[in-house]
Design an enzyme around this catalytic site. Structure first.
Site, PDB file in Angstrom:
ATOM      1  N   ILE B  14       0.866  -1.188   0.000  1.00 57.71           N
ATOM      2  CA  ILE B  14       0.000   0.000   0.000  1.00 57.71           C
ATOM      3  C   ILE B  14       0.892   1.224   0.000  1.00 57.71           C
ATOM      4  CG2 ILE B  14      -1.861   1.219   1.166  1.00 57.71           C
ATOM      5  CD1 ILE B  14      -2.882  -1.291   2.277  1.00 57.71           C
ATOM      6  N   HIS B  15       1.414   1.617  -1.153  1.00 58.07           N
ATOM      7  CA  HIS B  15       2.175   2.866  -1.136  1.00 58.07           C
ATOM      8  C   HIS B  15       1.313   4.013  -1.612  1.00 58.07           C
ATOM      9  CE1 HIS B  15       3.002   3.001  -5.338  1.00 58.07           C
ATOM     10  NE2 HIS B  15       3.985   2.124  -5.358  1.00 58.07           N
ATOM     11  N   ALA B  16       1.929   5.134  -1.961  1.00 58.10           N
ATOM     12  CA  ALA B  16       1.151   6.366  -2.110  1.00 58.10           C
ATOM     13  C   ALA B  16      -0.118   6.242  -2.938  1.00 58.10           C
ATOM     14  CB  ALA B  16       2.046   7.461  -2.678  1.00 58.10           C
ATOM     15  N   ALA B  19      -2.768   3.872  -1.577  1.00 61.91           N
ATOM     16  CA  ALA B  19      -3.288   4.432  -0.335  1.00 61.91           C
ATOM     17  C   ALA B  19      -4.299   5.525  -0.648  1.00 61.91           C
ATOM     18  CB  ALA B  19      -2.145   4.975   0.527  1.00 61.91           C
TER      19      ALA B  19
END
Lengths: 571, 85
Positions: B14-16, B19
């Site tokens: 779950i990166h930028a 997210a």
């Protein structure tokens, strides 16, 4: 003339005057008298910042594509983050701080949190938080953002460039950029790549460079300040050639890899990571001829799980949208070591416990990978290839284990796909028994690096041996030809995935030998396509009729069959 | 209260961007949505806190949904995880 080294983001040349982008330090007062007024100032500034970000999003979407513009949407959401806003409001209301002080302080705190994470990607997000906070502070203090307009094209030199600054730059004037900070993972680097601007990061820059003539040499990862006339001339010629080359190769996208007399060959790409797939598609490769799965292991601190591997293989298979993806099973050992394998030190690692030998001894490791590949095969066209094979029994064992994995998965109710099975030909032994091996598999892929090392008994890492080394040694070329012939006798297609495959001086030889596929680095595809399309092997030529290297008697004129993907019914 | 656990399969975790999309998906609901990994929990509406958890591929997280529209919220959010993460 002076030279500074950096890390190159994009191979290319930029020539022009330097514009040094100094960060303007806004005067920031800490305490305010009227909290309500400060809060209103913050809210107005935030609204304006959001508007600016929306405009940047629209601009980036046009220039770099929707996907790369997404960062500005994230910036807008960050700016609207509850925790962030609460912290700012709290500083203004409860502690009587000015809006700009509150934003700057909060921004730093959040940036620190990201900077202290143990993930390189997340660390780089600190720059995003600083970017949005800086934007609001600049609005509050009336500091303008971005460089002033200019009539002359320029090279930007700066401490660091925020993504928003990169996008704000007038691209028609921007020749390249050089920064002291930044990472190859940063959005700025990605944007630069996408916009095709030569760029260097990690460079020791100086404010004195402002206004001086410079050349960014992305090939040698350096910038020349006040270059000599001679260097200017040489590199400008290179720059022009680059542009011509790029434009010409772009026109070859979507064209078949076919010679003037109609002989076609597949050009596939070699990759190590999901992140390379973009380049594969960008360069119009017909498939992935070598997915070096060991990089998944080398980038991991412990054995990658089945689910982790499955996710990666599935993603690659899906991204390739039905084009072939050949996954080479774990090729670890020798020069590729991962600590957690706990491999003992060996006297002669190139001849040691590596690749398929590890897999056939440690079934648990092998099965984890095979299960992941079989599951991913349900989402695309996946082939599997075993490395470092020397005998038929190894191939049979590997296939048995693969079959066992398939049965297990089916019994567990998991979805599996069909996989084409092949082997690497990278030992002289494999060439000598290629006829027997070909009975077992559907394709051969020749690993020329190891094949050359084992055939010539020369270690490529040892520069002292260079005088003895000949990458076109007839022994190696004959082994390749023997492999092609043996493969074709048994309905196996034959490709090359080693460095030799990309050697433009051998392309014609390989076509004459009858190779079905060359797998090279993504950047090499269009160049090879150009060579192939300009070749004429002679109207009557069929691969088998024209001896390429040897004058040895050919078996006969085996009709060249089209290789099929699956279901040759080999057991 | 509704609850489900999920193991992240997206290679990037779950990166930028994921997210951001997740926060957007959760926003329309009135229920409180919390994501837990190990001993850390954050509100799924809070983008920076969510990114700060550094959730990676292979991590198992637990999502709790509580509030007036928890049934439909849980269903939508679980579907979102399965399809996107």
């Amino acid at each position: 003339m002076m030279t500074a080294k950096g890390k190159s983001i994009l191979k290319g040349i930029a020539i022009g005057k330097i514009r040094f982008l100094a960060k303007k330090q806004a005067e920031i007062k800490e305490n305010a008298a009227d909290s309500a007024a400060e809060l209103k100032r913050f809210q107005d500034a935030k609204a304006l910042a959001t508007e600016q970000l929306q405009a940047l999003y629209d601009k980036a979407a046009v220039e770099a594509g929707e996907e790369h513009a997404a960062i500005f949407e994230i910036h807008m959401m960050m700016l609207d983050d509850d925790d962030y806003n609460e912290a700012i409001t709290d500083l203004i209301q409860s502690e009587g701080k000015t809006a700009e002080f509150a934003v700057k302080t909060t921004g730093e705190q959040f940036a620190e949190t990201f900077a202290s994470m143990d993930d390189e990607y997340m660390k780089a997000r600190a720059a995003d938080v600083r970017d949005i906070s800086g934007r609001v502070v600049n609005i509050l203090t009336g500091t303008d953002t971005g460089p002033a307009e200019s009539d002359e094209p320029f090279i930007i030199v700066a401490e660091d460039l925020a993504p928003s600054e990169t996008v704000q730059l007038d691209k028609s004037k921007l020749l390249g950029f050089v920064t002291r900070l930044g990472s190859t993972n940063s959005h700025t680097a990605i944007l630069a790549r996408n916009m095709n601007i030569p760029a260097l990061i990690g460079t020791e820059i100086s404010e004195d460079w402002n206004g001086r003539m410079a050349i960014i040499d992305g090939y040698n990862s350096c910038i020349y300040i006040d270059p000599t006339e001679e260097l200017l001339k040489t590199l400008d010629e290179k720059r022009v050639r680059d542009l011509e080359q790029r434009a010409m190769l772009q026109q070859l996208k979507g064209q078949p890899n076919v010679t003037l007399d109609g002989r076609e060959i597949n050009l596939y790409a070699n990759i190590g990571n999901v992140s390379d797939v973009g380049m594969v598609l960008e360069n119009d490769a017909g498939g992935i001829g070598l997915f070096r799965s060991e990089f998944i292991y080398l980038h991991s601190a412990t054995f990658p799980t089945e689910d982790e591997q499955f996710a990666i293989y599935k993603k690659v298979a899906e991204m390739m949208g039905g084009k072939k993806v050949i996954i080479r099973t774990l090729d670890i050992g020798a020069d590729k070591q991962a600590d957690y394998f706990n491999l003992p030190k060996e006297e002669n690692p190139a001849l040691g416990y590596r690749a398929i030998r590890i897999c056939l001894m440690q079934h648990d490791i092998f099965k984890t990978q095979l299960r992941a590949i079989l599951r991913a095969a349900a989402f695309g066209k996946v082939s599997i290839m075993f490395p470092m094979i020397i005998s038929v029994s190894e191939v049979r064992q590997a296939k048995e284990i693969l079959e066992a994995c398939r049965k297990e998965l089916i019994a567990e109710g998991k979805e599996v796909g069909e996989v084409e099975i092949g082997i690497m030909i990278e030992t002289p032994a494999a060439v000598m028994v290629a006829d027997e091996l070909a009975e077992e598999v559907e394709f051969f892929s020749i690993g020329t690096n190891d094949l050359t090392q084992y055939t010539l008994a020369i270690d490529r890492q040892n520069p002292k041996l260079d005088p003895f080394y000949d990458s076109h040694h007839p022994a190696v070329l004959r082994l390749i030809e023997m492999t092609v012939q043996a493969g074709h006798r048994h309905n196996c297609w034959v490709g090359i995935c080693g460095e030799l495959g990309a050697d433009p001086t051998l392309t014609e030889t390989f076509l004459r030998m009858g190779l079905d596929e060359l797998s090279v680095n993504p950047g090499g595809i269009l160049g090879l396509r150009k060579i192939i399309r300009e070749l004429n092997l002679g109207a009557a030529s069929t691969p088998e009729a024209t001896p390429a290297v040897t004058s040895s008697a050919k078996e006969d004129n085996q009709p060249k069959k089209k290789f099929s993907l699956f279901g040759k019914g080999k057991k | 209260m509704k609850k489900f656990s999920y193991t992240i399969t997206d290679p990037v975790g779950i990166h930028a961007r994921p997210a951001g999309v997740l926060v957007k998906a959760v926003k329309p609901f009135a229920s409180t949505c919390t994501i837990t990994k190990g001993d850390k929990s954050v509100d799924l509406r809070k983008l920076m806190a969510l990114m700060g958890m550094g959730i990676k591929c292979g991590d198992t997280v637990e999502v709790t949904i509580e509030g007036a529209d928890e049934d439909v919220a849980a269903e939508t959010i679980e579907k979102f995880f399965k399809e996107n993460l």
